[in-house]
Enzyme design. Structure first.
Site, PDB file in Angstrom:
ATOM      1  CG  ASP A  92     -23.963   2.771  31.606  1.00 22.83           C
ATOM      2  OD1 ASP A  92     -23.792   1.874  30.757  1.00 22.83           O
ATOM      3  OD2 ASP A  92     -23.045   3.267  32.282  1.00 22.83           O
ATOM      4  CG  HIS A 135     -27.868  -4.718  24.343  1.00 21.20           C
ATOM      5  ND1 HIS A 135     -27.453  -3.619  25.058  1.00 21.20           N
ATOM      6  CD2 HIS A 135     -26.737  -5.257  23.801  1.00 21.20           C
ATOM      7  CE1 HIS A 135     -26.133  -3.499  24.964  1.00 21.20           C
ATOM      8  NE2 HIS A 135     -25.681  -4.474  24.215  1.00 21.20           N
ATOM      9  CG  ASN A 179     -22.542   2.503  21.967  1.00 20.19           C
ATOM     10  OD1 ASN A 179     -23.645   2.974  22.230  1.00 20.19           O
ATOM     11  ND2 ASN A 179     -21.610   2.344  22.901  1.00 20.19           N
ATOM     12  NE  ARG A 207     -20.951  -1.030  23.364  1.00 22.06           N
ATOM     13  CZ  ARG A 207     -21.987  -0.923  24.191  1.00 22.06           C
ATOM     14  NH1 ARG A 207     -23.064  -1.666  23.991  1.00 22.06           N
ATOM     15  NH2 ARG A 207     -21.934  -0.101  25.232  1.00 22.06           N
TER      16      ARG A 207
END
Length: 257
Positions: free
Chosen positions: A37, A54, A85, A88
């Protein structure tokens, strides 16, 4: 890099060697789960883009697995993409999927890891599904750390999929619902999980300061130890890893007793 940063780096390396020197390999967890995270917050703090965060998080994975190999860890589960996710924005999700696909290819090409996908494959784009299948086939005979890549993973979804698999197996054998109900136990459900043939995680590490599981391996972590650290995943260092192992070794696992 200024003199102060050089000195700080030197002191951290010396401290890491000291911690590693006192590490009892007999007390090292066999299976480590990692909730990686903080990529986006790391990027924001650095004045960079989410995509760069990322990528930096992806670059940390090989280094982390190297530390695990040095300390005799047998299984590592990396949570790369949750089912949540997918909500997103596309401008973040599409590059993220590409980065994750690159990670899977890199792990398979490395030659040291046995790649195993955990998650709902049907949720993933067809190209990602093909990449995962190819990685598993390429590494199935590798005698190294089993690296579970949790992609399209959710803990509740895993349990639902396990129950569905169990029911389908019973139907194929012609087992009645009544007979199945009489035979269902914890071990039976466990065998139908994504990690059915693996030991449960001994230790779960979550970076970035958040102190929650967020649905990570809900079934398997019933007796796991947890280690939460404030550092964002791209900045996670070997000394942070060693501290987690030292903290784990100092605990007395009770398994509910």
């Amino acid at each position: 890099m200024n003199l102060r940063d050089k000195l700080r780096g030197l002191l951290v390396r010396l401290y890491a060697r000291r911690v590693e020197g006192h590490l009892d390999h007999a007390q090292v967890p066999q299976h480590i789960g990692v909730i990686m995270d903080g990529n986006r917050r790391w990027a924001k703090a650095a004045g960079s883009t989410t995509v760069h965060g990322h990528r930096a998080g992806a670059d940390k994975i090989e280094e982390f697995l190297g530390w695990c190999s040095e300390t005799d860890v047998k299984v590592v589960t990396l949570w790369l993409l949750s089912t949540d996710n997918f909500d997103r924005p596309q401008e973040e999700l599409v590059p993220l999927l590409g980065i994750i696909e690159d990670v899977v290819r890199s792990l398979a090409a490395d030659g040291r890891w046995r790649v195993h996908h955990v998650g709902t494959r049907d949720l993933l784009p067809p190209q990602m599904q093909r990449t995962l299948k190819a990685a598993e086939e390429r590494t199935e005979h590798v005698d190294g750390i089993v690296v579970n890549v949790a992609i399209g993973y959710g803990g509740r979804q895993e349990i639902a999929d396990a129950v569905r698999s169990m029911l389908l197996d019973a139907a194929e054998r012609g087992t009645s619902l009544e007979k199945l109900a009489d035979s269902v136990d914890i071990d039976m459900i466990g065998r139908h999980l994504y990690t059915g043939d693996q030991p449960d995680p001994d230790l779960v590490i979550r970076t970035s300061g958040e102190q929650r599981l967020s649905g990570f391996m809900l079934w398997q972590t019933a007796h796991s130890e947890y280690y939460f650290c404030d550092v964002f995943w791209p900045a996670f260092r070997k000394v942070d890893f060693l501290r987690a192992l030292r903290d784990y070794a100092a605990r007395h696992r009770r398994y509910g007793a």
